[in-house]
Motif scaffolding. Structure first.
Motif, mmCIF file in Angstrom:
data_model
loop_
_atom_site.group_PDB
_atom_site.id
_atom_site.type_symbol
_atom_site.label_atom_id
_atom_site.label_comp_id
_atom_site.label_asym_id
_atom_site.label_seq_id
_atom_site.Cartn_x
_atom_site.Cartn_y
_atom_site.Cartn_z
ATOM 1 N N ILE A 1 -16.585 -2.742 29.385
ATOM 2 C CA ILE A 1 -15.666 -3.493 28.523
ATOM 3 C C ILE A 1 -15.392 -4.869 29.133
ATOM 4 O O ILE A 1 -15.413 -5.891 28.443
ATOM 5 C CB ILE A 1 -14.351 -2.705 28.315
ATOM 6 C CG1 ILE A 1 -14.593 -1.536 27.357
ATOM 7 C CG2 ILE A 1 -13.239 -3.614 27.786
ATOM 8 C CD1 ILE A 1 -13.413 -0.596 27.219
ATOM 9 N N LEU A 2 -15.185 -4.893 30.443
ATOM 10 C CA LEU A 2 -14.914 -6.175 31.105
ATOM 11 C C LEU A 2 -16.108 -7.121 31.010
ATOM 12 O O LEU A 2 -15.951 -8.327 30.856
ATOM 13 C CB LEU A 2 -14.548 -5.932 32.576
ATOM 14 C CG LEU A 2 -13.131 -5.410 32.814
ATOM 15 C CD1 LEU A 2 -12.987 -4.903 34.248
ATOM 16 C CD2 LEU A 2 -12.094 -6.494 32.526
ATOM 17 N N MET A 3 -17.327 -6.545 31.093
ATOM 18 C CA MET A 3 -18.526 -7.401 31.032
ATOM 19 C C MET A 3 -18.884 -7.732 29.585
ATOM 20 O O MET A 3 -19.903 -8.351 29.330
ATOM 21 C CB MET A 3 -19.681 -6.688 31.755
ATOM 22 C CG MET A 3 -20.827 -7.583 32.189
ATOM 23 S SD MET A 3 -20.383 -8.889 33.355
ATOM 24 C CE MET A 3 -20.367 -10.332 32.311
ATOM 25 N N THR A 4 -18.047 -7.312 28.659
ATOM 26 C CA THR A 4 -18.239 -7.525 27.206
ATOM 27 C C THR A 4 -19.497 -6.839 26.668
ATOM 28 O O THR A 4 -20.093 -7.286 25.698
ATOM 29 C CB THR A 4 -18.262 -9.026 26.799
ATOM 30 O OG1 THR A 4 -19.496 -9.612 27.222
ATOM 31 C CG2 THR A 4 -17.103 -9.792 27.371
ATOM 32 N N LEU A 5 -19.878 -5.738 27.316
ATOM 33 C CA LEU A 5 -21.013 -4.963 26.803
ATOM 34 C C LEU A 5 -20.544 -3.893 25.818
ATOM 35 O O LEU A 5 -21.339 -3.367 25.048
ATOM 36 C CB LEU A 5 -21.782 -4.302 27.954
ATOM 37 C CG LEU A 5 -22.323 -5.262 29.019
ATOM 38 C CD1 LEU A 5 -22.966 -4.492 30.159
ATOM 39 C CD2 LEU A 5 -23.305 -6.257 28.419
ATOM 40 N N GLU A 6 -19.261 -3.569 25.885
ATOM 41 C CA GLU A 6 -18.664 -2.646 24.916
ATOM 42 C C GLU A 6 -17.367 -3.269 24.438
ATOM 43 O O GLU A 6 -16.605 -3.813 25.246
ATOM 44 C CB GLU A 6 -18.286 -1.299 25.568
ATOM 45 C CG GLU A 6 -19.411 -0.550 26.239
ATOM 46 C CD GLU A 6 -20.341 0.158 25.273
ATOM 47 O OE1 GLU A 6 -20.105 0.094 24.048
ATOM 48 O OE2 GLU A 6 -21.314 0.752 25.761
ATOM 49 N N ASP A 7 -17.107 -3.188 23.132
ATOM 50 C CA ASP A 7 -15.832 -3.714 22.636
ATOM 51 C C ASP A 7 -14.770 -2.613 22.711
ATOM 52 O O ASP A 7 -15.050 -1.497 23.149
ATOM 53 C CB ASP A 7 -15.990 -4.262 21.215
ATOM 54 C CG ASP A 7 -16.445 -3.174 20.252
ATOM 55 O OD1 ASP A 7 -16.593 -2.011 20.681
ATOM 56 O OD2 ASP A 7 -16.650 -3.489 19.077
ATOM 57 N N LYS B 1 -17.213 -17.935 27.010
ATOM 58 C CA LYS B 1 -16.361 -18.635 27.962
ATOM 59 C C LYS B 1 -15.754 -17.641 28.966
ATOM 60 O O LYS B 1 -15.761 -17.880 30.176
ATOM 61 C CB LYS B 1 -15.238 -19.365 27.201
ATOM 62 C CG LYS B 1 -14.467 -20.344 28.046
ATOM 63 C CD LYS B 1 -13.231 -20.838 27.327
ATOM 64 C CE LYS B 1 -12.168 -19.751 27.326
ATOM 65 N NZ LYS B 1 -10.955 -20.109 26.563
ATOM 66 N N MET B 2 -15.279 -16.520 28.442
ATOM 67 C CA MET B 2 -14.643 -15.528 29.313
ATOM 68 C C MET B 2 -15.638 -14.900 30.295
ATOM 69 O O MET B 2 -15.307 -14.610 31.437
ATOM 70 C CB MET B 2 -14.012 -14.417 28.460
ATOM 71 C CG MET B 2 -12.879 -14.873 27.572
ATOM 72 S SD MET B 2 -11.494 -15.554 28.506
ATOM 73 C CE MET B 2 -10.800 -14.064 29.237
ATOM 74 N N ARG B 3 -16.866 -14.721 29.822
ATOM 75 C CA ARG B 3 -17.884 -14.064 30.629
ATOM 76 C C ARG B 3 -18.210 -14.829 31.912
ATOM 77 O O ARG B 3 -18.699 -14.234 32.873
ATOM 78 C CB ARG B 3 -19.159 -13.930 29.794
ATOM 79 C CG ARG B 3 -19.659 -12.527 29.657
ATOM 80 C CD ARG B 3 -20.908 -12.525 28.806
ATOM 81 N NE ARG B 3 -20.654 -12.089 27.450
ATOM 82 C CZ ARG B 3 -21.186 -12.661 26.364
ATOM 83 N NH1 ARG B 3 -21.995 -13.681 26.457
ATOM 84 N NH2 ARG B 3 -20.901 -12.181 25.174
ATOM 85 N N THR B 4 -17.956 -16.136 31.922
ATOM 86 C CA THR B 4 -18.289 -16.924 33.115
ATOM 87 C C THR B 4 -17.491 -16.467 34.337
ATOM 88 O O THR B 4 -17.864 -16.764 35.460
ATOM 89 C CB THR B 4 -18.007 -18.420 32.896
ATOM 90 O OG1 THR B 4 -16.622 -18.571 32.577
ATOM 91 C CG2 THR B 4 -18.848 -18.979 31.780
ATOM 92 N N GLN B 5 -16.384 -15.755 34.107
ATOM 93 C CA GLN B 5 -15.562 -15.317 35.240
ATOM 94 C C GLN B 5 -16.087 -14.040 35.884
ATOM 95 O O GLN B 5 -15.637 -13.649 36.951
ATOM 96 C CB GLN B 5 -14.127 -15.040 34.773
ATOM 97 C CG GLN B 5 -13.474 -16.227 34.106
ATOM 98 C CD GLN B 5 -12.081 -15.861 33.632
ATOM 99 O OE1 GLN B 5 -11.229 -15.526 34.441
ATOM 100 N NE2 GLN B 5 -11.860 -15.902 32.342
ATOM 101 N N LEU B 6 -17.022 -13.370 35.170
ATOM 102 C CA LEU B 6 -17.400 -12.024 35.587
ATOM 103 C C LEU B 6 -18.882 -11.920 35.927
ATOM 104 O O LEU B 6 -19.709 -12.639 35.364
ATOM 105 C CB LEU B 6 -17.107 -11.048 34.443
ATOM 106 C CG LEU B 6 -15.634 -10.906 34.062
ATOM 107 C CD1 LEU B 6 -15.479 -10.843 32.569
ATOM 108 C CD2 LEU B 6 -15.023 -9.690 34.726
ATOM 109 N N GLY B 7 -19.177 -11.024 36.841
ATOM 110 C CA GLY B 7 -20.570 -10.711 37.140
ATOM 111 C C GLY B 7 -20.705 -9.211 37.283
ATOM 112 O O GLY B 7 -19.723 -8.527 37.580
#
Lengths: 259, 223
Positions: A51-57, A90-96
């Motif tokens: 969810i955090l990596m935006t792979l699941e809503d 934009k949000m994804r740039t914070q996460l890896g």
């Protein structure tokens, strides 16, 4: 480590069909904190990372990353509406993320795997990306493997490339989804060493889903025991591992530590 | 007539066959990529156009398509006052490309869809745009998968070029038919023509193998 939460799950619900994977989950991570998530399979551990990596809503609640809603945007009237792809980008740039199966790009050399996204997504020059890539390969101990293809490396080496690739995007938050579960036992150590080194030397916020209890105990500031879509128990590793409050935690730890 | 005397006219015909095969395979491959990717597009209009194209050209006879482009299209054009007369080569290449493109589109679509979900997730986690995910991650892995079926289509295409002899293009089949009319030496002439098609097919197969090795050079066991 500051007190402001960099990740916040507020009554988050996630369902796959009839199956409720996250059941009004409340969960917070502070900036710079290293948190391990343990628990039986199917308890929703990996779903939190996905969810955090935006792979699941999500199906309910609000996830906040760096003070901003992840899966929502603020409409002009102040209400929350589902996020657009632009917002997610934009949000994804914070996460890896580091994946269980590494998910390296098989058609690219090790170095290209690391430099491709910085060049294509962040707009670095090839030269800058190469320099950063070589530094990261140095960090994970693979400086001499830069020109090989993933299939020419061992699983442990591939996962170290996976870590370098995620770091190349300079995330604030690094998510590890069972990073050693697909590895032969003798290769686990080299990957854990790299993760341990990162945890020690960087102010990255780290979230680690793992079955390596000893390692979780060594590197984490906090351990969360997940069960049935919620956090059943959390605390400092020495407390949770030696003297859990909940019977369910005790059973789980006994089962995995006996193996 | 000695059989060696057939070789010159047949070789001239074979050159026309080779040209037709090359042009229509290359142009057909472009169409295959456009329609195959188009079929996976989010935009419903692009998807509808791709599906319409694929189904129409897979579902009708190549020979009728060829006749339609060469004989019917100019008449239809005349009716609305546009000159749509095509030279035989253009009509032949067009019909063959549209046909192989429709079959190839399904190959392209299938190969793109066979790229593992993990790869798309990695690309998303690294914040690739959907377009860059397609070009940088999915296609380089899908193209080697396409090569064996593309090889079959190219061979099929080589053999289908014989149909253009029916719109008076002097390809290998046309020359063979001409010689037979002239000499009545059917056995020798058609045996030579068969051997020439077979030789061309062998060369084409070898070329596709080399191409397959080149686009898949990163794969395990490739070197």
């Amino acid at each position: 480590m500051s007190d402001e939460p960099i990740i916040k799950f507020d009554k988050v619900v996630k369902r796959f069909g009839d199956l409720t994977v996250l059941n009004e989950l409340d969960f917070e991570v502070k900036k710079g904190e290293k948190v391990s998530i343990i628990g039986p399979s199917g308890s929703g551990k990996s779903t939190v990372l996905r969810i955090l990596m935006t792979l699941e809503d999500i199906n309910g609640g609000v996830v906040t990353v760096g003070g901003e809603p992840l899966w929502h945007e603020k409409a002009p009237d102040g209400s929350l509406v589902p996020a657009s792809e632009t917002h997610l980008r934009k949000m994804r740039t914070q996460l890896g993320m580091v994946f269980q199966q590494f998910n390296l790009f098989p058609h690219m050399t090790v170095l290209r795997n690391i430099t491709e996204a910085p060049v294509q997504v962040l707009g670095l020059t090839k030269q800058e990306a190469k320099q950063r890539g070589e530094e990261l390969l140095e960090l994970v101990g693979l400086a001499d493997q830069a020109q090989k293809y993933p299939h020419q490396l061992s699983g442990g080496q591939q996962q170290r490339v996976g870590i370098a690739r995620a770091l190349a995007m300079r995330p604030n938050i690094l998510l590890f989804d069972e990073p050693t579960s697909a590895l032969d036992p003798e290769l686990v150590g080299e990957v854990l060493n790299v993760i341990g080194k990162l945890a020690e030397e960087h102010d990255l916020t780290m979230l680690l889903v793992t079955h390596e209890m000893r390692f979780a105990r060594e590197v984490s500031d906090r351990v969360c025991f997940f069960d049935q879509g919620r956090i059943r128990e959390e605390g400092a590793p020495e407390d949770l591992f030696t003297d859990p409050n909940e019977e369910r935690t005790r059973e789980f730890l006994q089962a995995v530590l006996d193996n | 007539m000695d059989w060696t005397q057939y070789l010159t006219p047949l070789t001239l015909g074979a050159w026309v066959t080779i040209e037709l095969t090359i042009y229509s395979t290359v142009f057909g491959a472009l169409l295959a990529f456009a329609a195959g990717i188009g079929k996976l597009a989010h935009n419903p209009l692009i998807r509808a156009i791709s599906i319409g194209y694929i189904e129409i050209f897979r579902g009708t006879s190549l020979l009728v398509q060829l006749f339609w482009l060469y004989f019917a299209l100019p008449v239809a054009g005349q009716a609305i006052g546009i000159d749509l007369r095509l030279p035989p080569v253009a009509a032949g290449v067009l019909a063959l490309s549209l046909n192989i493109g429709a079959y190839g589109a399904e190959v392209v679509r299938g190969a793109i869809q066979s790229v593992s979900k993990d790869q798309y997730e990695a690309a998303r986690a690294l914040n690739f745009t959907p377009r860059k995910t397609l070009w940088r991650v999915a296609l380089p892995q899908a193209i080697p998968e396409m090569m064996p079926p593309f090889g079959n289509l190219a061979i099929q295409n080589l053999k289908d070029t014989a149909l253009v002899s029916l719109i008076s293009l002097s390809d290998l089949a046309f020359r063979a038919e001409q010689l037979r009319n002239f000499t009545q030496d059917s056995t020798t002439i058609y045996t030579l023509a068969l051997l020439m098609y077979f030789g061309l097919a062998l060369v084409l197969t070898a070329m596709m193998k080399l191409l397959e090795r080149f686009v898949g050079r990163w794969r395990a066991g490739a070197r």
